[in-house]
Design an enzyme around this catalytic site. Structure first.
Site, PDB file in Angstrom:
ATOM      1  N   THR A   1      -0.466  -2.943  11.699  1.00  0.00           N
ATOM      2  CA  THR A   1      -1.168  -2.917  10.406  1.00  0.00           C
ATOM      3  C   THR A   1      -0.297  -3.546   9.387  1.00  0.00           C
ATOM      4  OG1 THR A   1      -2.828  -1.364   9.955  1.00  0.00           O
ATOM      5  CG2 THR A   1      -1.316  -1.397   8.438  1.00  0.00           C
TER       6      THR A   1
ATOM      7  N   LYS B   1       3.676  -6.855   4.162  1.00  0.00           N
ATOM      8  CA  LYS B   1       3.434  -5.467   3.797  1.00  0.00           C
ATOM      9  C   LYS B   1       3.125  -4.693   5.071  1.00  0.00           C
ATOM     10  CE  LYS B   1       0.114  -3.329   3.563  1.00  0.00           C
ATOM     11  NZ  LYS B   1      -0.628  -2.386   4.500  1.00  0.00           N
TER      12      LYS B   1
ATOM     13  N   THR C   1       0.867  -1.184   0.000  1.00  0.00           N
ATOM     14  CA  THR C   1       0.000   0.000   0.000  1.00  0.00           C
ATOM     15  C   THR C   1       0.904   1.235   0.000  1.00  0.00           C
ATOM     16  OG1 THR C   1      -0.255  -0.254   2.402  1.00  0.00           O
ATOM     17  CG2 THR C   1      -2.043  -1.071   1.009  1.00  0.00           C
TER      18      THR C   1
END
Length: 403
Positions: A187, A176, A150
């Protein structure tokens, strides 16, 4: 720019794992944003997930499908949309993707695990994912790592091989994550595959133990996400012995190798933290428990004042003492504590070390990799966490995140 993060030239294929990517146009056109990991029959899969109570629809489904006890046949991951805060509609959309992939693989819907990452509170564009699935193309691990990015600036991937009873087992993992990073978990999405045969109970134990010393030891900004997932996959395709117990002679060897891969991936997330310019190791020693050592370490790692001082290379080290002082250790004896910045003793006996000089602190703070060491002098436990600084770029990235 990521802090001393290198993408490996070679990533080893894992027998029994098949990768494919697609460009679904979820958030941006002409960008790899869907990854499918297909597993041959005979595998075992285990996972740990975010403890955020607003966990995303795919996390809820993954937990249910793993609890069903069926053999997993595929994982499907999309970027650009988190499918979090979407209620029953979000679950329905995620299940529609699982259903389509299950039909293609001629398996049950419970044998598919979905994962999403991206913007929260937006409907999952399942139609775009469904349209992309039949035309996905074969990929290697590097492309797979690129497909789950992302705000990451670089793909994160690690490969290793290990000898178990004279036979070679391969381990390859991707991850990621760059922002909204803090346990439990952070996250991030992390996927590690090995061809070493491992029973389900042992794999369930391994995934928790490995996560606790890797992905649960990082912080970029102190925010725990809605979508965090860490998955271990064992295809059983190697000729190594079946590891069916933590007492098995090969268990410790394999655990060390898996842990090494996971730590490297976790550190890569911190090195690529949004806007990061410094990679900081916080090590707390001499505690009565690992939990209290982690509490002190995280008080430092998540302090905005500490992190901005590191960005400025400013040895405003009173901020470190302040963070330690408000940690969750209610009975901390500050007079016994020692604080080091790399090799420089900064504080002891409740105050500044008499020999400390500002120029010594400045020398360390200018480095792009720094170790903060806290010695509590009350026991033998220790813990290490990894974090990064806060820069102007972090604010810019997150202010413009949805644009």
């Amino acid at each position: 720019m990521a802090v001393n993060l290198v993408v490996p030239d070679t990533l080893l294929p894992v027998r029994g794992v098949h990768l494919s990517v697609a460009e679904a146009g979820i958030k941006k056109a002409d960008r790899k944003d869907v990854l499918v990991i297909r597993l041959d029959k005979g595998n075992t899969v285990a996972g740990v997930f975010t403890q955020n109570r607003f966990c995303a629809a795919p996390v809820q489904i993954c937990k249910a499908h793993l609890d069903a006890g069926v053999q997993i046949r595929a994982l499907v991951i999309n970027t650009g949309n988190a499918n979090a805060g979407t209620g029953e509609d979000g679950r329905s959309r995620a299940l529609s993707v699982c259903r389509a992939l299950a039909a293609e693989l001629d398996c049950q819907i419970e044998q598919i695990l979905p994962f999403s990452t991206g913007v929260i509170l937006e409907p999952l564009p399942a139609d775009k994912i469904l349209a992309a699935l039949p035309v996905r193309r074969e990929a290697g691990w590097k492309e797979a790592a690129e497909a789950i990015m992302t705000t990451d600036t670089l793909p994160k991937a690690v490969s290793r091989q290990v000898l178990l009873d004279g036979e070679t087992a391969t381990i390859t993992g991707i991850a990621k994550g760059a922002g909204m990073i803090h346990p439990n978990m952070a996250t991030m999405l992390g996927f590690i595959a090995t061809d070493a045969p491992i029973t389900r109970p042992v794999l369930n134990q391994l995934v928790r133990e490995v996560a606790d010393v890797s992905f649960n030891c990082i912080s970029v900004d102190g925010d725990t996400s809605t979508n965090d997932s860490f998955i271990l996959m064992s295809t059983g395709a190697a000729a190594t012995p079946l590891i069916d117990s933590s007492e098995h002679p090969a268990y410790a060897i394999l655990k060390a190798a898996l842990t090494g891969v996971a730590i490297e991936l976790a550190q890569a997330i911190v090195r690529d933290g949004e806007g990061a310019t410094k990679f900081i190791t916080v090590k707390v020693e001499g505690g009565r428990s690992v939990a209290e050592c982690k509490a002190v370490a995280y008080a430092i790692a998540r302090s905005p004042l500490v992190k901005t001082a590191f960005f400025a290379s400013d040895p405003n080290l009173g901020r470190l003492l302040c963070a330690i002082g408000y940690s969750e250790m209610s009975d901390l004896d500050v007079d016994r504590l020692e604080l080091y910045l790399d090799d420089v003793l900064v504080a002891c006996d409740g105050g500044r070390h008499p020999a400390y000089r500002e120029e010594d602190g400045q020398r360390v703070m200018r480095q792009d990799e720094i170790t903060v060491r806290v010695v509590l002098n009350r026991g033998v436990a220790e813990a290490t966490v990894w974090t990064c600084d806060f820069s102007y770029e972090y604010v810019k990235i997150n202010a413009d995140y949805r644009s």
